[in-house]
Design a protein around this motif. Structure first.
Motif, PDB file in Angstrom:
ATOM      1  N   ASN A  24      -3.227  -2.079  -3.571  1.00 11.14           N
ATOM      2  CA  ASN A  24      -2.038  -1.356  -3.142  1.00 11.14           C
ATOM      3  C   ASN A  24      -2.319   0.134  -3.081  1.00 11.14           C
ATOM      4  O   ASN A  24      -3.315   0.627  -3.606  1.00 11.14           O
ATOM      5  CB  ASN A  24      -0.852  -1.647  -4.061  1.00 11.14           C
ATOM      6  N   ILE A  26       0.256   3.910  -2.673  1.00  8.85           N
ATOM      7  CA  ILE A  26       1.571   4.528  -2.466  1.00  8.85           C
ATOM      8  C   ILE A  26       1.329   5.836  -1.734  1.00  8.85           C
ATOM      9  O   ILE A  26       0.525   6.658  -2.165  1.00  8.85           O
ATOM     10  CB  ILE A  26       2.295   4.774  -3.804  1.00  8.85           C
ATOM     11  N   MET A  54      -0.113   5.062   7.983  1.00  6.31           N
ATOM     12  CA  MET A  54       0.034   3.654   7.604  1.00  6.31           C
ATOM     13  C   MET A  54      -1.273   2.892   7.803  1.00  6.31           C
ATOM     14  O   MET A  54      -1.609   2.004   7.019  1.00  6.31           O
ATOM     15  CB  MET A  54       1.166   2.997   8.388  1.00  6.31           C
ATOM     16  N   ARG A  58      -3.187   0.868   4.885  1.00  4.66           N
ATOM     17  CA  ARG A  58      -3.598  -0.545   4.986  1.00  4.66           C
ATOM     18  C   ARG A  58      -5.074  -0.703   4.650  1.00  4.66           C
ATOM     19  O   ARG A  58      -5.456  -1.600   3.892  1.00  4.66           O
ATOM     20  CB  ARG A  58      -3.325  -1.089   6.388  1.00  4.66           C
ATOM     21  N   PHE A  82       0.843  -8.913   3.724  1.00  6.47           N
ATOM     22  CA  PHE A  82       1.161  -7.502   3.517  1.00  6.47           C
ATOM     23  C   PHE A  82       2.642  -7.371   3.208  1.00  6.47           C
ATOM     24  O   PHE A  82       3.459  -8.100   3.752  1.00  6.47           O
ATOM     25  CB  PHE A  82       0.867  -6.674   4.775  1.00  6.47           C
ATOM     26  N   THR A  83       2.970  -6.413   2.361  1.00  9.83           N
ATOM     27  CA  THR A  83       4.366  -6.102   2.105  1.00  9.83           C
ATOM     28  C   THR A  83       4.484  -4.608   1.810  1.00  9.83           C
ATOM     29  O   THR A  83       3.531  -3.979   1.351  1.00  9.83           O
ATOM     30  CB  THR A  83       4.935  -6.945   0.939  1.00  9.83           C
ATOM     31  N   THR A  84       5.638  -4.068   2.126  1.00 11.57           N
ATOM     32  CA  THR A  84       5.894  -2.664   1.828  1.00 11.57           C
ATOM     33  C   THR A  84       7.202  -2.544   1.080  1.00 11.57           C
ATOM     34  O   THR A  84       8.077  -3.408   1.189  1.00 11.57           O
ATOM     35  CB  THR A  84       6.000  -1.808   3.112  1.00 11.57           C
ATOM     36  N   SER A  85       7.318  -1.493   0.312  1.00 15.77           N
ATOM     37  CA  SER A  85       8.579  -1.213  -0.374  1.00 15.77           C
ATOM     38  C   SER A  85       8.710   0.290  -0.567  1.00 15.77           C
ATOM     39  O   SER A  85       7.715   1.007  -0.661  1.00 15.77           O
ATOM     40  CB  SER A  85       8.644  -1.934  -1.716  1.00 15.77           C
ATOM     41  N   THR A  86       9.928   0.737  -0.609  1.00 12.95           N
ATOM     42  CA  THR A  86      10.194   2.146  -0.848  1.00 12.95           C
ATOM     43  C   THR A  86      10.167   2.401  -2.350  1.00 12.95           C
ATOM     44  O   THR A  86      10.837   1.711  -3.110  1.00 12.95           O
ATOM     45  CB  THR A  86      11.565   2.544  -0.276  1.00 12.95           C
ATOM     46  N   ALA A  92       6.337   5.346   0.012  1.00 14.54           N
ATOM     47  CA  ALA A  92       6.346   3.902   0.185  1.00 14.54           C
ATOM     48  C   ALA A  92       5.069   3.300  -0.390  1.00 14.54           C
ATOM     49  O   ALA A  92       4.015   3.931  -0.408  1.00 14.54           O
ATOM     50  CB  ALA A  92       6.461   3.538   1.660  1.00 14.54           C
ATOM     51  N   GLU A  93       5.201   2.082  -0.892  1.00 19.11           N
ATOM     52  CA  GLU A  93       4.048   1.333  -1.388  1.00 19.11           C
ATOM     53  C   GLU A  93       3.661   0.305  -0.346  1.00 19.11           C
ATOM     54  O   GLU A  93       4.531  -0.366   0.234  1.00 19.11           O
ATOM     55  CB  GLU A  93       4.372   0.606  -2.688  1.00 19.11           C
ATOM     56  N   LEU A  94       2.382   0.177  -0.093  1.00 16.85           N
ATOM     57  CA  LEU A  94       1.856  -0.890   0.743  1.00 16.85           C
ATOM     58  C   LEU A  94       1.017  -1.782  -0.163  1.00 16.85           C
ATOM     59  O   LEU A  94       0.103  -1.311  -0.825  1.00 16.85           O
ATOM     60  CB  LEU A  94       1.004  -0.337   1.881  1.00 16.85           C
TER      61      LEU A  94
END
Length: 107
Positions: A24, A26, A54, A58, A82-86, A92-94
């Protein structure tokens, strides 16, 4: 290291499952890039500053996942997602994850 989003590898047998591997990163936005993005938001079109950010995120997350898989002695990773979150405003975290496996080429 062979990577796939599928749950199997065509032409290979999975001989051992080594477990979950992940990577991951951020990322936060840069004020200068935000200004350019704001202008592009008005006129429309791609925002290359964010596209590049981005893409780099990745690649960094994938590299970290591969490193973890190599430490487990894996030959491949299947079922990659893959997932992302704020995380906070402007950050944002990938996260990328999959299953590390040992493989053997089919005869």
């Amino acid at each position: 290291m062979i990577l796939t989003t599928q749950d199997f590898l065509a032409g290979y047998d999975i001989t051992d499952t080594l477990g979950l591997v992940k990577g991951n990163t951020i990322r936060t936005r840069h004020i200068g890039k935000d200004i350019l993005a704001f202008v592009r938001n008005i006129v429309g079109g791609e925002i290359p500053e964010y596209t590049k950010m981005m893409a780099e995120a990745r690649e960094q997350a994938i590299d970290r996942m591969i490193k973890e898989a190599e430490e487990k002695g894996a030959d491949g990773i299947v079922g990659i997602r893959f997932t992302t979150s704020t995380v906070m405003q402007g950050a944002a975290e990938l996260l990328v994850y999959g299953t590390a496996v040992k493989i053997k080429k089919k005869k």
